[in-house]
Scaffold this motif. Structure first.
Motif, mmCIF file in Angstrom:
data_model
loop_
_atom_site.group_PDB
_atom_site.id
_atom_site.type_symbol
_atom_site.label_atom_id
_atom_site.label_comp_id
_atom_site.label_asym_id
_atom_site.label_seq_id
_atom_site.Cartn_x
_atom_site.Cartn_y
_atom_site.Cartn_z
ATOM 1 N N ASP A 177 3.237 64.841 -27.875
ATOM 2 C CA ASP A 177 4.230 65.417 -28.267
ATOM 3 C C ASP A 177 5.361 65.206 -27.817
ATOM 4 O OD1 ASP A 177 5.657 68.085 -28.396
ATOM 5 O OD2 ASP A 177 3.269 68.771 -29.388
ATOM 6 N N PRO A 178 6.792 65.232 -28.455
ATOM 7 C CA PRO A 178 7.693 65.453 -27.492
ATOM 8 C C PRO A 178 8.150 66.180 -27.485
ATOM 9 C CG PRO A 178 8.664 64.901 -30.080
ATOM 10 C CD PRO A 178 6.741 65.242 -30.048
ATOM 11 N N VAL A 179 8.382 67.456 -27.137
ATOM 12 C CA VAL A 179 8.478 68.904 -27.790
ATOM 13 C C VAL A 179 7.762 69.283 -25.876
ATOM 14 C CG1 VAL A 179 9.184 71.490 -27.977
ATOM 15 C CG2 VAL A 179 9.421 68.971 -29.570
ATOM 16 N N VAL A 180 6.517 69.624 -26.389
ATOM 17 C CA VAL A 180 6.116 70.299 -25.215
ATOM 18 C C VAL A 180 5.713 69.558 -24.140
ATOM 19 C CG1 VAL A 180 3.731 71.490 -24.859
ATOM 20 C CG2 VAL A 180 4.645 71.587 -27.383
ATOM 21 N N GLY A 181 5.715 69.779 -23.615
ATOM 22 C CA GLY A 181 5.730 69.837 -21.237
ATOM 23 C C GLY A 181 4.226 69.576 -21.233
ATOM 24 N N ASP A 182 3.817 68.780 -19.852
ATOM 25 C CA ASP A 182 2.852 68.338 -19.868
ATOM 26 C C ASP A 182 1.220 69.903 -19.852
ATOM 27 O OD1 ASP A 182 2.707 65.586 -19.783
ATOM 28 O OD2 ASP A 182 3.450 65.673 -17.430
ATOM 29 N N GLU A 183 1.655 71.161 -19.085
ATOM 30 C CA GLU A 183 1.080 72.282 -19.222
ATOM 31 C C GLU A 183 1.350 73.012 -20.120
ATOM 32 O OE1 GLU A 183 -0.823 72.177 -16.522
ATOM 33 O OE2 GLU A 183 -0.694 70.972 -15.386
ATOM 34 N N GLY A 184 1.776 72.282 -21.463
ATOM 35 C CA GLY A 184 1.299 73.020 -22.423
ATOM 36 C C GLY A 184 2.622 74.203 -22.592
ATOM 37 N N LEU A 244 -1.711 88.577 -40.900
ATOM 38 C CA LEU A 244 -1.172 88.709 -39.843
ATOM 39 C C LEU A 244 -1.379 87.850 -38.853
ATOM 40 C CD1 LEU A 244 0.055 92.359 -39.075
ATOM 41 C CD2 LEU A 244 1.047 90.939 -40.664
ATOM 42 N N VAL A 245 -0.687 86.455 -38.220
ATOM 43 C CA VAL A 245 -1.004 85.394 -37.885
ATOM 44 C C VAL A 245 0.195 84.976 -36.580
ATOM 45 C CG1 VAL A 245 -2.020 82.586 -37.990
ATOM 46 C CG2 VAL A 245 -2.616 84.156 -40.260
ATOM 47 N N GLY A 246 0.298 84.602 -35.665
ATOM 48 C CA GLY A 246 0.702 83.986 -33.948
ATOM 49 C C GLY A 246 0.577 82.957 -34.122
ATOM 50 N N VAL A 247 1.786 82.028 -33.689
ATOM 51 C CA VAL A 247 1.605 80.227 -33.710
ATOM 52 C C VAL A 247 2.272 80.038 -32.597
ATOM 53 C CG1 VAL A 247 1.739 78.466 -34.269
ATOM 54 C CG2 VAL A 247 1.250 79.775 -35.837
ATOM 55 N N GLU A 248 1.684 80.063 -31.268
ATOM 56 C CA GLU A 248 1.764 80.012 -29.821
ATOM 57 C C GLU A 248 1.744 78.977 -29.571
ATOM 58 O OE1 GLU A 248 5.232 80.219 -27.199
ATOM 59 O OE2 GLU A 248 5.032 82.043 -28.508
ATOM 60 N N VAL A 249 2.627 78.056 -28.250
ATOM 61 C CA VAL A 249 2.857 77.369 -27.745
ATOM 62 C C VAL A 249 2.721 77.179 -26.788
ATOM 63 C CG1 VAL A 249 4.654 76.086 -27.804
ATOM 64 C CG2 VAL A 249 3.303 74.447 -27.772
ATOM 65 N N TYR A 274 -3.007 81.156 -33.526
ATOM 66 C CA TYR A 274 -3.216 79.410 -33.045
ATOM 67 C C TYR A 274 -2.752 79.170 -31.473
ATOM 68 C CZ TYR A 274 -5.651 80.293 -37.681
ATOM 69 O OH TYR A 274 -5.734 80.345 -38.885
ATOM 70 N N ARG A 275 -3.186 78.372 -31.037
ATOM 71 C CA ARG A 275 -1.736 77.903 -30.174
ATOM 72 C C ARG A 275 -1.444 75.756 -30.808
ATOM 73 N NH1 ARG A 275 -3.427 75.645 -24.621
ATOM 74 N NH2 ARG A 275 -0.751 74.921 -23.845
ATOM 75 N N ARG A 276 -0.597 76.633 -31.019
ATOM 76 C CA ARG A 276 -0.366 74.901 -31.764
ATOM 77 C C ARG A 276 1.279 74.651 -31.691
ATOM 78 N NH1 ARG A 276 -4.718 75.215 -33.211
ATOM 79 N NH2 ARG A 276 -6.321 74.957 -34.318
ATOM 80 N N ASN A 277 2.161 73.019 -32.148
ATOM 81 C CA ASN A 277 2.953 72.826 -31.722
ATOM 82 C C ASN A 277 3.294 72.779 -33.574
ATOM 83 O OD1 ASN A 277 5.579 72.086 -31.581
ATOM 84 N ND2 ASN A 277 4.576 70.822 -30.582
ATOM 85 N N VAL A 278 4.054 73.723 -34.432
ATOM 86 C CA VAL A 278 4.687 72.734 -35.448
ATOM 87 C C VAL A 278 4.828 71.508 -35.799
ATOM 88 C CG1 VAL A 278 5.936 73.495 -37.861
ATOM 89 C CG2 VAL A 278 4.577 75.454 -35.718
ATOM 90 N N GLY A 281 2.879 68.463 -36.564
ATOM 91 C CA GLY A 281 1.659 68.377 -37.670
ATOM 92 C C GLY A 281 1.483 69.788 -38.796
ATOM 93 N N ALA A 282 1.129 70.082 -39.564
ATOM 94 C CA ALA A 282 0.748 71.027 -40.122
ATOM 95 C C ALA A 282 -0.131 71.683 -39.533
ATOM 96 C CB ALA A 282 1.124 70.633 -42.098
ATOM 97 N N VAL A 283 0.407 73.060 -39.723
ATOM 98 C CA VAL A 283 -0.805 74.514 -39.220
ATOM 99 C C VAL A 283 -1.215 74.797 -40.133
ATOM 100 C CG1 VAL A 283 -0.615 76.352 -37.989
ATOM 101 C CG2 VAL A 283 0.471 74.314 -37.310
ATOM 102 N N PHE A 284 -0.420 75.105 -41.456
ATOM 103 C CA PHE A 284 -1.003 76.045 -42.176
ATOM 104 C C PHE A 284 -1.099 74.991 -44.045
ATOM 105 C CE2 PHE A 284 0.822 78.782 -39.654
ATOM 106 C CZ PHE A 284 -0.615 79.678 -39.666
#
Length: 498
Positions: A177-184, A244-249, A274-278, A281-284
């Protein structure tokens, strides 16, 4: 020996480990105690696999090898030289077993960790270190790099669990992942407690600004923080039938969302997190979301990713999962119109200290020291510090008592200069990378229609209380310039016929 203590993250098990553990001398009924560290972490570069999947692979490994095993989760702790003692106490609490140098050998290939157990008197079996065999993490990196030889090195128990739960693709996505760091998280310097409190304080204002554009159905808040906006959506009678859906990385914020749900904060039973980085890849599924909300998120994707290319990938992902007739509502900071034009910026020198030169060691200093130092600088001296710490190069020249620089860079500093508590985090982000015309062009290019409700705004309180008293802007001929817009509200709809 009655026990073999095997501490580690254990994201992947290897054939070598199986042979090695079988070769260790154990008494009849000897047990391998797997202390699975960082058990409360998942979906990060350092910890890509969730604990329950790691546990499943270990249990299968135990059956396939005939090694009697106990699996004990060990939650992540701050670095400490008492790590070995904490782990042993954790095992005693979980299992009732007391591991001592008299009944246990420790299997560990990391010298620094092994030394902590040796200090307590434990005999050390050095596993890969003594043979030069490939460590599990090295095999995991093979997987992440697309090298299928990982399957020959990994134990069949891991291969089986990874295949059944499609973990190989998930690991590749997270590790690369180019955005998220080592600890998420997006940045290691952010104070997530104050960050969450700030979002909670502004949630009512944000929800009030967007409520009328929300389409019922599946409502998704990407970058939901600690879920403050979804709490307000949950109270809307008109949305009681909506999901109601929350997505947080960021791990810290996602954990708080899950905690709130467990505590009964939400009345709607169809609230999910959901713990995801959009960008990963596709989340939904395609065309499955009626409303997407993003607040103060897109500038972070621009800043921590690859700017225009990362932002476009994000916008495309939003478009793809939006149902025809659905809406994406985006509220964020925005650059001034004609952000590249040169301007003259004059800053107050009398409202703080004016050191001869800016410091270049703040990244190594404690956060409280950084905050106190930056807060004590004059507005003009703080600009010099900003130019050193800012991740995006600022081109400027001193022109008499003014600074000559671009309109966008001037506003990037002026809108950031008072964020001293999170200085090293805030200076990693660019607020003025896009102006309103850029946004409209990008949305149209992807396929969205820009609703007439879209508009730019200026935070007059910030201008009147934080900027205007200590700064002035003119054109190159000295004519005063009005303070520009600072934010944008975008209401983008996917056409019904797509």
């Amino acid at each position: 020996m009655q026990y073999v203590l095997f501490p580690g993250r254990h994201h992947l098990l290897t054939r070598f480990q199986a042979d090695y553990l079988r070769s260790l001398p154990k008494s009849d009924g000897g047990t391998v105690v797997w202390a699975v560290t960082s058990a409360n972490h998942a979906n990060t570069r350092r910890n890509p696999v969730a604990y329950h999947r790691r546990e499943a692979a270990i249990e299968r490994f135990s059956v396939m090898t005939g090694l009697r095993s106990l699996v004990v989760p060990v939650f992540d702790t701050a670095p400490t030289d008492r790590f070995a003692e904490v782990t042993i106490k954790n095992i005693a609490t979980e299992t009732g077993i007391g591991l001592t140098p008299a009944n246990t050998v420790v299997a560990c290939s990391t010298p620094e960790v092994a030394a902590l157990y040796a200090r307590l008197g434990f005999e050390i079996a050095t596993v890969e270190q003594e043979t030069g065999a490939e460590r599990p993490w090295d095999v995991l990196i093979r997987l992440a790099n697309g090298d299928e030889s990982w399957r020959e090195l990994a134990h069949p128990a891991t291969v089986d669990v990874f295949d059944r739960y499609q973990l190989a693709d998930a690991v590749r996505t997270v590790v690369n992942d180019p955005v998220v760091g080592d600890e998420g998280g997006l940045t290691a310097t952010r104070d997530y407690r104050s960050y969450a409190e700030s979002f909670a304080d502004s949630a009512a204002r944000k929800w009030s600004a967007v409520r009328e554009y929300v389409r019922p159905g599946r409502i998704v808040d990407i970058g939901c923080g600690a879920g403050a906006v979804l709490e307000l959506a949950d109270r809307e009678p008109a949305l009681r039938e909506s999901d109601l859906v929350g997505v947080e990385v960021a791990r810290h914020l996602f954990d708080e969302c899950v905690h709130k749900k467990a505590q009964g904060v939400f009345a709607n039973p169809n609230v999910f997190f959901y713990r995801r980085n959009v960008l990963g890849g596709a989340v939904f599924p395609p065309r499955s979301v009626d409303t997407t909300l993003t607040f103060a998120l897109t500038h972070e994707i621009w800043s921590y990713g690859e700017r225009a290319s990362s932002l476009r990938a994000f916008v495309q992902a939003i478009y793809d999962h939006t149902a025809p007739g659905g809406v994406w509502i985006n509220s964020d900071v925005c650059g001034p119109d004609d952000r590249g034009r040169p301007v003259l910026l004059r800053l107050d020198r009398t409202d703080g200290e004016n050191p001869v030169e800016p410091r270049r060691d703040l990244a190594e200093r404690p956060p409280a020291e950084v905050a106190a130092y930056v807060a004590g600088l004059s507005t003009r001296a703080r600009f010099d510090q900003f130019a050193v710490d800012y991740r995006f190069p600022v081109e400027y020249k001193v022109d008499g008592d003014a600074l000559r620089l671009s309109f966008g860079d001037a506003m990037d500093y002026l809108t950031r200069k008072d964020y001293t508590a999170n200085w090293l985090s805030e200076t990693q982000e660019q607020f003025c990378g896009l102006e309103y015309a850029d946004w409209k062009s990008l949305l149209a290019d992807v396929g969205f229609e820009v609703d007439s409700a879209s508009r730019t705004l200026r935070n007059d309180w910030v201008v009147d209380n934080r900027i205007a008293p200590v700064a002035s802007l003119t054109d190159l001929d000295g004519r005063p310039l009005d303070w520009p817009i600072t934010h944008v509200l975008l209401v983008a709809r996917r056409p019904l016929n797509t």
